[in-house]
Design a protein around this motif. Structure first.
Motif, PDB file in Angstrom:
ATOM      1  N   PRO A 531       0.832  -1.209   0.000  1.00  0.00           N
ATOM      2  CA  PRO A 531       0.000   0.000   0.000  1.00  0.00           C
ATOM      3  C   PRO A 531       0.867   1.259   0.000  1.00  0.00           C
ATOM      4  O   PRO A 531       1.729   1.433   0.855  1.00  0.00           O
ATOM      5  CB  PRO A 531      -0.812  -0.143   1.287  1.00  0.00           C
ATOM      6  N   ARG A 532       0.685   2.073  -1.002  1.00  0.00           N
ATOM      7  CA  ARG A 532       1.344   3.380  -1.145  1.00  0.00           C
ATOM      8  C   ARG A 532       2.824   3.293  -1.477  1.00  0.00           C
ATOM      9  O   ARG A 532       3.497   4.308  -1.529  1.00  0.00           O
ATOM     10  CB  ARG A 532       1.125   4.232   0.112  1.00  0.00           C
ATOM     11  N   ARG A 533       3.340   2.097  -1.739  1.00  0.00           N
ATOM     12  CA  ARG A 533       4.749   1.954  -2.123  1.00  0.00           C
ATOM     13  C   ARG A 533       4.857   0.907  -3.228  1.00  0.00           C
ATOM     14  O   ARG A 533       4.398  -0.215  -3.064  1.00  0.00           O
ATOM     15  CB  ARG A 533       5.613   1.532  -0.925  1.00  0.00           C
ATOM     16  N   GLU A 534       5.471   1.319  -4.321  1.00  0.00           N
ATOM     17  CA  GLU A 534       5.640   0.431  -5.478  1.00  0.00           C
ATOM     18  C   GLU A 534       7.034   0.668  -6.037  1.00  0.00           C
ATOM     19  O   GLU A 534       7.417   1.806  -6.298  1.00  0.00           O
ATOM     20  CB  GLU A 534       4.571   0.768  -6.519  1.00  0.00           C
ATOM     21  N   ILE A 535       7.816  -0.408  -6.192  1.00  0.00           N
ATOM     22  CA  ILE A 535       9.200  -0.266  -6.651  1.00  0.00           C
ATOM     23  C   ILE A 535       9.441  -1.171  -7.857  1.00  0.00           C
ATOM     24  O   ILE A 535       9.158  -2.373  -7.806  1.00  0.00           O
ATOM     25  CB  ILE A 535      10.206  -0.596  -5.532  1.00  0.00           C
ATOM     26  N   ALA A 549      20.483   4.816 -11.110  1.00  0.00           N
ATOM     27  CA  ALA A 549      19.431   5.822 -10.945  1.00  0.00           C
ATOM     28  C   ALA A 549      18.375   5.289  -9.994  1.00  0.00           C
ATOM     29  O   ALA A 549      17.803   4.222 -10.238  1.00  0.00           O
ATOM     30  CB  ALA A 549      18.807   6.157 -12.302  1.00  0.00           C
ATOM     31  N   THR A 550      18.139   6.025  -8.918  1.00  0.00           N
ATOM     32  CA  THR A 550      17.031   5.745  -8.012  1.00  0.00           C
ATOM     33  C   THR A 550      16.078   6.932  -8.083  1.00  0.00           C
ATOM     34  O   THR A 550      16.410   8.035  -7.652  1.00  0.00           O
ATOM     35  CB  THR A 550      17.522   5.548  -6.569  1.00  0.00           C
ATOM     36  N   TYR A 551      14.913   6.691  -8.683  1.00  0.00           N
ATOM     37  CA  TYR A 551      13.921   7.736  -8.882  1.00  0.00           C
ATOM     38  C   TYR A 551      12.675   7.397  -8.075  1.00  0.00           C
ATOM     39  O   TYR A 551      12.195   6.258  -8.122  1.00  0.00           O
ATOM     40  CB  TYR A 551      13.527   7.856 -10.358  1.00  0.00           C
ATOM     41  N   VAL A 552      12.145   8.373  -7.350  1.00  0.00           N
ATOM     42  CA  VAL A 552      10.930   8.172  -6.556  1.00  0.00           C
ATOM     43  C   VAL A 552       9.947   9.276  -6.897  1.00  0.00           C
ATOM     44  O   VAL A 552      10.281  10.469  -6.818  1.00  0.00           O
ATOM     45  CB  VAL A 552      11.215   8.175  -5.041  1.00  0.00           C
ATOM     46  N   ASN A 553       8.749   8.879  -7.279  1.00  0.00           N
ATOM     47  CA  ASN A 553       7.677   9.816  -7.585  1.00  0.00           C
ATOM     48  C   ASN A 553       6.648   9.743  -6.467  1.00  0.00           C
ATOM     49  O   ASN A 553       5.992   8.713  -6.277  1.00  0.00           O
ATOM     50  CB  ASN A 553       7.040   9.450  -8.927  1.00  0.00           C
ATOM     51  N   PHE A 554       6.523  10.830  -5.707  1.00  0.00           N
ATOM     52  CA  PHE A 554       5.504  10.913  -4.663  1.00  0.00           C
ATOM     53  C   PHE A 554       4.272  11.570  -5.276  1.00  0.00           C
ATOM     54  O   PHE A 554       4.237  12.782  -5.500  1.00  0.00           O
ATOM     55  CB  PHE A 554       6.015  11.718  -3.471  1.00  0.00           C
ATOM     56  N   ARG A 711      19.690  -6.634  -5.576  1.00  0.00           N
ATOM     57  CA  ARG A 711      18.279  -6.619  -5.181  1.00  0.00           C
ATOM     58  C   ARG A 711      18.101  -6.051  -3.763  1.00  0.00           C
ATOM     59  O   ARG A 711      17.025  -5.557  -3.418  1.00  0.00           O
ATOM     60  CB  ARG A 711      17.736  -8.053  -5.262  1.00  0.00           C
ATOM     61  N   ASP A 712      19.155  -6.062  -2.958  1.00  0.00           N
ATOM     62  CA  ASP A 712      19.063  -5.523  -1.604  1.00  0.00           C
ATOM     63  C   ASP A 712      18.697  -4.035  -1.607  1.00  0.00           C
ATOM     64  O   ASP A 712      18.121  -3.535  -0.645  1.00  0.00           O
ATOM     65  CB  ASP A 712      20.389  -5.707  -0.854  1.00  0.00           C
ATOM     66  N   ALA A 718      12.566   0.403   0.197  1.00  0.00           N
ATOM     67  CA  ALA A 718      11.220   0.168   0.736  1.00  0.00           C
ATOM     68  C   ALA A 718      11.150   0.575   2.205  1.00  0.00           C
ATOM     69  O   ALA A 718      10.172   1.189   2.654  1.00  0.00           O
ATOM     70  CB  ALA A 718      10.844  -1.294   0.562  1.00  0.00           C
ATOM     71  N   GLY A 719      12.189   0.262   2.968  1.00  0.00           N
ATOM     72  CA  GLY A 719      12.218   0.645   4.371  1.00  0.00           C
ATOM     73  C   GLY A 719      12.311   2.147   4.538  1.00  0.00           C
ATOM     74  O   GLY A 719      11.670   2.722   5.441  1.00  0.00           O
ATOM     75  N   GLN A 720      13.094   2.795   3.709  1.00  0.00           N
ATOM     76  CA  GLN A 720      13.209   4.253   3.799  1.00  0.00           C
ATOM     77  C   GLN A 720      11.878   4.936   3.498  1.00  0.00           C
ATOM     78  O   GLN A 720      11.479   5.890   4.171  1.00  0.00           O
ATOM     79  CB  GLN A 720      14.293   4.741   2.828  1.00  0.00           C
ATOM     80  N   LEU A 721      11.160   4.444   2.491  1.00  0.00           N
ATOM     81  CA  LEU A 721       9.876   5.046   2.137  1.00  0.00           C
ATOM     82  C   LEU A 721       8.816   4.793   3.205  1.00  0.00           C
ATOM     83  O   LEU A 721       7.922   5.628   3.422  1.00  0.00           O
ATOM     84  CB  LEU A 721       9.406   4.501   0.785  1.00  0.00           C
ATOM     85  N   GLU A 722       8.915   3.659   3.876  1.00  0.00           N
ATOM     86  CA  GLU A 722       7.929   3.325   4.911  1.00  0.00           C
ATOM     87  C   GLU A 722       7.949   4.348   6.036  1.00  0.00           C
ATOM     88  O   GLU A 722       6.911   4.635   6.637  1.00  0.00           O
ATOM     89  CB  GLU A 722       8.207   1.934   5.454  1.00  0.00           C
TER      90      GLU A 722
END
Length: 953
Positions: A531-535, A549-554, A711-712, A718-722
């Motif tokens: 929920p609310r997180r998709e990677i 590249a690590t891109y995050v769209n909020f 993959r780590d 995921a933990g950072q976004l949580e």
């Protein structure tokens, strides 16, 4: 920040000495040399000198779909003869307009366009640079046409007269440009014995025929006295072998005349010592608040292996703790700072510091000067530091070691210039060299940047002026201190305000490659879904660099539904960027890039570069996002800075203003300057804090991790976004919307642009949004762009800005015709555009259609040149929910399937008979608008209000 990475040319060395320098160079054959190249560069290189002394760099890249070439001559506007300002620039224009072998002035442009390419040129103070690219199989015939520029140009008298109008239009276009206006002031004040004091662009006045001196004769004389083969440097990149490229180049360029000419050094000082220091005040047209301090310095271009200017620019332009900018921000005086060199000539140069001021900074600009000079004093007292130099050297070496491909046309253009700048061995690496630490040279440079040697320029609307520059009528005032430094500039400051940068913790230590997972997907796969997180994740299996590249769209529904939401989101992003600036600046120096920006559906964070320290940086950034703690004074300065930036939209190039108005009229969620300024003026810090809380409560995250990762990295992200997002169900997002114009609909949107020129942007939307519509509209853009330029600019001379191009908005297809004209009103422009469009089908045959179709398909399917291009494609595909990542293939297939008869039917119906038409017109001094529109709207919002729209994910 540093203004740019400076370049300092080396003098050409005798061949007998080259063997002492080519430690890293392979010997190809007794007569050929190869420059040192990056370990990451798989291309082959060959340096050779033709019998006429033209120096050539050949680049063989069998995998390149694009070929390119550039020729740079070390003659430019600084070589204009007295009384013929702009002649070098005018000559650059004329070389495109026909040669003895290819007399048709449209032939070169048409050939390059029909074979998937582009072409252009530029004139600088010391150089004129010509360049083109083309689909790889067509290099030979394109190069033959290009070579004739330098063998037998026609300088046809008819086009000499016509093209003067294009130069005049370019000059008129810049009359509202504050950078050009400020340069005009500077040229008024420069020593008239120095050629940089002369007007560079040219005009009808400076290029007029005179009794006994027709301008065509002066053109021919300039060409004969400067365009000599020994002063030229040619770079050719193709898919052929080096031997094949050499066989292609030699017969085409051997006829270029060698007159054994040499560029002369400039002995005259830019400013005579008795005039310095100098204080200049300029009244800009925009809401510009800027302080620039320039120091005349020696010519350091032979010292490119030491790069003293890079060392100093990095220190003065530093933005971390203890820096000059950090102090200026703490006192509420400045928003940004840049330092470095942008001007050099044979005999000298300028080191420049540019500060964007707050309102307080304008009032207290003498305090800004005190701090600048005190910072330079600190650097002098500390003396050159080898550990700082070695740190910069290490970063430069890493950048060269892992250098990636860019565009072929940009690469050859830059290298042709570099061949004048560096020794042959260093042509590829000269920009990155920083290996000879020379403390005496650094100390000498530091000694030159003193207040008694300064030219201080303050630009603000409040200044009082009593003079006006010659060509751009810029109001200014000047005060010469004749060797005496004003006391207000030299008042002492607190001793501990500044210190040298700390060692950079973000320099990568581990640049090894992560092992590829046997199950690595060929395209990104969604590997985390909560929920609310998709990677989405994939390892890069092609470019294989220690980067990623690590891109995050909020995403949030609270971003652009109203002007207040859009303004709140933009201001919040500006505050966050300011808050983390001192943290991310050292990372950016270390090749670890950060970008935070607002878009139509949310706020995006991008961290890219070396993967070694990325997680550390992102963790610290997200920590700031959770509790930013904005300072009220900084909030107010940033809010005012955003308001000023919006007000400065009136100072943007007129064609850009009209295109911005067109985009705003089509895209829902896009708001104009007036609405955004009104919203910003009402926002308080408490409002932004409340908005931020609401944004994060409603936000969901979609992320891409692509590159040199295991993959780590997904688990860590995921933990950072949580920690940032709540666990509740995500809020529904409104769709993106583009105005849908109906068949036969004709709308006129008059806009105000502060310029005498008339401007018309005529937008014709496709008939629908299918792949067929997209293909047919893109094909139309490909087919019309060359002829539109040739007919309406070269032949009819309607203006300098003349272009037609495919312009999809969120994939909704459309075509734009754009003209800025000092000679015709918008009604006449509309008539000329319509006449051209109606004549297109009759000029097209099957062979021409197929050539253009192949060029368009090649452009659509052009392989990604580096990791970042591929990451961007994946990221945009995910944002558009194109999870098969096949949009390029789908569009190319639709173009391939398009027949001439199908296109003609589509063109006739969609772009002639039942147009989906929107004209954005700025009438200029003529005050005339196009006729025939069924509806006129007074604003972009009026068009969007109640209008049907395409809805996209």
């Amino acid at each position: 920040m540093p203004l740019n990475h400076p370049r300092w040319p080396a003098k050409t060395l005798p061949i007998a000495l080259l063997s002492l320098l080519l430690v890293a160079c392979a010997t190809l054959a007794p007569d050929y040399l190869a420059p040192a190249k990056s370990p990451n560069d798989a291309r082959d290189y060959r340096l050779l000198t033709l019998d006429n002394q033209l120096q050539v760099l050949l680049i063989s890249d069998p995998n390149s779909p694009t070929a390119a070439a550039a020729l740079d001559i070390d003659a430019g506007s600084g070589d204009n003869p007295p009384g013929r300002d702009g002649l070098a620039h005018f000559l650059e224009h004329m070389l495109f307009l026909g040669t003895d072998k290819y007399p048709d002035p449209a032939a070169y442009e048409q050939f390059v366009t029909e074979h998937g390419g582009d072409r252009n040129a530029y004139t600088s103070f010391e150089h004129t640079n010509y360049f083109f690219d083309v689909d790889a199989p067509y290099l030979d015939p394109a190069l033959d046409r290009f070579a004739q520029f330098f063998v037998a140009p026609r300088f046809d008298a008819e086009y000499v007269e016509r093209e003067k109008n294009a130069v005049e239009a370019e000059y008129q276009m810049g009359l509202k440009s504050d950078p050009r206006r400020a340069l005009d002031v500077l040229q008024d004040l420069i020593n008239p014995e120095h050629p940089f004091s002369r007007f560079t662009v040219g005009s009808l006045e400076t290029l007029a025929d005179r009794p006994g001196a027709p301008v065509r004769d002066d053109l021919l004389a300039f060409y004969d006295s400067h365009y000599s083969a020994n002063r030229m440097r040619l770079v050719v990149l193709g898919s052929e072998s080096l031997d094949e490229l050499q066989s292609m180049v030699e017969p085409k360029f051997a006829p270029v005349r060698n007159q054994s000419l040499q560029a002369e050094d400039i002995s005259a000082p830019l400013f005579t010592p008795a005039e310095l220091p100098l204080y200049v005040q300029i009244r800009p047209q925009a809401a510009l608040r800027e302080l620039q301090v320039m120091f005349p310095i020696p010519d350091y271009r032979d010292a490119y292996r030491s790069q003293p200017l890079a060392y100093l620019g990095n220190l003065v332009g530093h933005e971390g703790e203890g820096s000059l900018l950090s102090r200026l921000k703490a006192e509420g005086l400045a928003e940004s700072l840049a330092a470095g060199t942008g001007l050099a000539w044979r005999g000298g140069g300028l080191f420049s510091v540019t500060v964007t001021l707050t309102e307080k900074g304008v009032t207290e600009h003498e305090r800004v000067l005190q701090l600048l000079f005190a910072y330079l004093d600190m650097l002098r007292e500390a003396g050159p530091k080898q550990w700082l130099y070695d740190e910069q050297s290490r970063l430069a070496a890493l950048a060269f070691r892992f250098k990636e491909k860019g565009s072929a046309i940009g690469y050859v253009s830059q290298l042709a210039d570099s061949m004048h700048e560096y020794a042959p061995a260093d042509v590829l690496r000269g920009l990155y060299m920083m290996e000879d630490y020379d403390p005496e040279m650094l100390a000498g440079l530091l000694d030159a940047v003193r207040p008694q040697n300064a030219v201080v320029v303050l630009e603000d609307a409040s200044v009082e002026t009593d003079l006006e520059s010659r060509y751009y009528q810029t109001p200014y005032a000047v005060e010469k201190f004749a060797g005496t430094v004003p006391e207000a500039w030299r008042r002492p400051v607190q001793a501990d305000l500044f210190h040298l940068p700390a060692p950079n913790e973000f320099i990568p230590e581990d640049v090894s490659l992560v092992a590829l997972d046997p199950n690595n997907p060929p395209v990104p796969a969604k590997v985390f879904d909560a929920p609310r997180r998709e990677i989405w994740f994939a390892q890069d299996a092609q470019f294989r660099l220690p980067r990623g590249a690590t891109y995050v769209n909020f995403r949030s529904p609270l971003v652009g539904q109203t002007a207040r939401e859009a303004a709140s989101a933009a201001l919040y992003v500006s505050l966050l960027n300011d808050r983390v600036n001192e943290l991310v600046y050292p990372a950016s120096l270390a090749g670890l890039n950060f970008n935070l920006y607002k878009h139509a559906q949310g706020i995006s964070v991008r961290v890219s570069g070396y993967t070694d320290k990325q997680s550390l940086l992102l963790d610290e950034l997200l920590g700031v996002f959770r509790a930013p703690g904005f300072d009220p004074a900084r909030f107010e300065n940033i809010r005012q800075d955003r308001i000023r930036a919006l007000r400065n939209a009136v100072a943007a190039p007129p064609s850009q203003q009209v295109m911005n108005d067109l985009r705003e009229s089509l895209l829902h969620g896009s708001w104009g300057e007036v609405a955004m300024i009104a919203a910003l003026e009402e926002l308080s810090l408490a409002d932004i804090q409340a908005y931020a809380a609401d944004f994060w409560r409603s936000a969901s995250a979609q992320a891409l991790v692509y590159g040199n990762y295991s993959r780590d990295a997904v688990t860590v992200l995921a933990g950072q976004l949580e920690t940032l997002l709540p666990a509740a169900a995500p809020a529904a997002l409104p769709p993106l919307k583009v105005v849908e114009l109906g068949a036969g609909e004709s709308v006129l949107y008059p806009v105000e642009v502060s310029h005498d020129d008339a401007l018309l942007a005529w937008y014709l939307q496709g008939a629908g949004n299918s792949w067929f519509d997209r293909a047919a509209t893109a094909m139309t853009g490909q087919l019309v762009k060359s002829g539109f330029f040739q007919q309406l600019r070269t032949e009819q001379q309607l203006g300098y800005i003349v272009s037609a191009f495919s312009w999809p908005q969120l994939d909704v297809p459309g075509l734009v015709m754009l003209i800025q004209s000092p000679v015709a009103d918008t009604a006449a422009l509309a008539t000329a555009m319509d006449t051209f469009m109606r004549g297109v089908p009759g000029t097209l045959d099957e062979a021409q259609f197929e050539r253009n179709k192949r060029a368009l398909v090649n452009e659509i399917l052009r392989p990604h040149q580096n990791l970042w291009q591929r990451a961007e494609f994946y990221w945009q595909s995910i944002a558009k929910q194109q999870y098969r990542f096949d949009s390029r293939d789908a569009l190319a297939a639709a173009v391939e399937a398009l027949t001439l008869a199908q296109w003609q039917d589509y063109y006739r119906q969609t772009f002639l008979e039942e147009r989906h038409s929107l004209q954005v017109a700025a009438p200029g001094a003529a005050g005339v608008l196009p006729e025939g529109a069924a509806r006129t709207v007074e604003s972009a919002e009026a068009l969007k209000r109640g209008h049907p729209a395409y809805e996209l994910p």
